[in-house]
Design an enzyme around this catalytic site. Structure first.
Site, short mmCIF file in Angstrom:
data_model
loop_
_atom_site.label_atom_id
_atom_site.label_comp_id
_atom_site.label_asym_id
_atom_site.label_seq_id
_atom_site.Cartn_x
_atom_site.Cartn_y
_atom_site.Cartn_z
N ASN A 177 -41.43 49.08 112.46
CA ASN A 177 -41.37 50.06 111.15
C ASN A 177 -42.59 50.80 110.83
O ASN A 177 -42.79 51.27 109.74
CB ASN A 177 -41.12 49.08 110.10
CG ASN A 177 -39.79 48.71 109.95
OD1 ASN A 177 -38.79 49.25 110.57
ND2 ASN A 177 -39.48 47.49 109.18
N ARG A 179 -41.86 44.63 102.08
CA ARG A 179 -41.20 43.19 102.70
C ARG A 179 -40.76 43.41 103.97
O ARG A 179 -40.16 42.38 104.58
CB ARG A 179 -40.05 43.17 101.73
CG ARG A 179 -40.21 42.84 100.29
CD ARG A 179 -39.37 42.39 99.56
NE ARG A 179 -37.97 42.96 99.66
CZ ARG A 179 -36.79 42.50 99.25
NH1 ARG A 179 -36.66 41.27 99.06
NH2 ARG A 179 -35.90 43.43 99.43
N ASP A 180 -40.82 44.42 104.90
CA ASP A 180 -40.38 44.19 106.27
C ASP A 180 -41.49 45.08 107.29
O ASP A 180 -41.05 45.87 107.97
CB ASP A 180 -38.83 45.06 106.19
CG ASP A 180 -38.45 44.74 107.45
OD1 ASP A 180 -38.72 43.74 108.12
OD2 ASP A 180 -37.40 45.41 108.01
N LEU A 181 -42.68 44.71 107.15
CA LEU A 181 -43.90 45.47 107.89
C LEU A 181 -43.69 44.68 109.20
O LEU A 181 -43.63 43.44 109.29
CB LEU A 181 -45.12 45.12 107.33
CG LEU A 181 -45.55 46.20 106.10
CD1 LEU A 181 -46.77 45.88 105.38
CD2 LEU A 181 -45.56 47.73 106.52
#
Length: 279
Positions: A97, A91-93
């Site tokens: 990250n 959900r936060d690529l």
């Protein structure tokens, strides 16, 4: 204790027995009481001194070569497939990250937003940095593992351009920039629960994707287009992407160096992993 920290610890503890080469390793969790009411919590990870964002910034002109881009992509898709096979949506690529070791190994990191999903769960729309956010998230529609594949497509384009493909300054502006590249989808594909109306956007006939991502070969272009499909049900899955012709014979080497190909993980079909859930 922040819920994001608890979530990250629990997910990495769940995965630590696998030691997947494309997932950052959590080595230790240390806690110390600093008062009667407060605890100092430290997560100890393997040391990796750069993320993909700084890696691209340091890359001298003319940028990454096609072989290096393909190598980074298969590692990223391999890590995403492993997460999805274990019922985890990152959900936060985004480049910040994704870590790159000195040996060129790519590792997915920062699982503060990751969630283990189920068919009846509700996911918040405040996920993924705006520039890498999938259309279904921007429209508050249904979404699941396909949001990671959209982010993967955005990062794929950035490996060529060394700058974000969709650099919006609001959710509406982000969607406009997306539709300038992929075209406005048919009304039949517009989510019923969308917060913005289909008529809010001007119908466009997009130019070829290589107008925005130059020097991309045909196989890479085909994969990028499949990653940037508006409808999450038609967007390519991680399993399908690994078998795309762009990677040719690279999949065999990934299998031999990864714990991805266990019978347990392979038994999880993509139709189950990519089942959308209501927001």
């Amino acid at each position: 204790m922040p819920m994001a920290a608890i979530r990250e610890i629990s997910l990495l503890k769940q995965l630590e027995n696998t030691e997947h080469p494309n997932i950052v390793k959590l080595l230790d969790v240390h806690h110390q009481a600093v008062s009667d009411r407060d605890i100092c919590l430290s997560l100890v990870f393997e040391f990796i001194d750069q993320d993909l964002n700084s890696y691209l910034e340091r890359c001298p002109p003319p940028g990454l070569g096609p072989d290096r881009i393909r190598d980074l992509m298969i590692q990223m898709v391999n890590g995403i497939y492993f997460l999805h096979s274990n019922r985890i949506v990152h959900r936060d690529l985004k480049p910040q990250n994704i870590l790159i070791t000195g040996e060129g190994i790519l590792k997915l990191a920062d699982f503060g937003l990751a969630r283990i999903y189920a068919s009846d769960m509700q996911l918040t729309s405040v996920v993924v940095t705006l520039w890498y956010r999938a259309p279904e998230v921007l429209l508050t529609g249904q979404y699941a593992t396909a949001v990671d594949m959209w982010s993967c497509g955005c990062i794929f384009a950035e490996l060529y351009n060394r700058k974000p493909l969709f650099k919006g300054n609001s959710e509406g502006d982000q969607l406009k920039k997306i539709f300038d590249v992929i075209g406005l989808p048919d009304l039949s594909e517009w989510p019923e629960a969308a917060v913005l109306l289909w008529g809010s956007f001007r119908p466009t006939l997009p130019p070829p994707i290589n107008h925005f991502v130059t020097e991309i070969d045909n196989q890479a272009k085909d994969l990028l287009e499949k990653l940037l499909i508006f409808n999450p049900e038609r967007r390519i899955s991680a399993r399908e992407a690994l078998h795309h012709g762009y990677f040719r014979d690279d999949l065999d080497s990934i299998r031999t160096s990864s714990s991805l190909s266990t019978s347990e993980n392979d038994s999880l079909s993509d139709s189950r992993s990519d089942t959308p859930v209501s927001n």
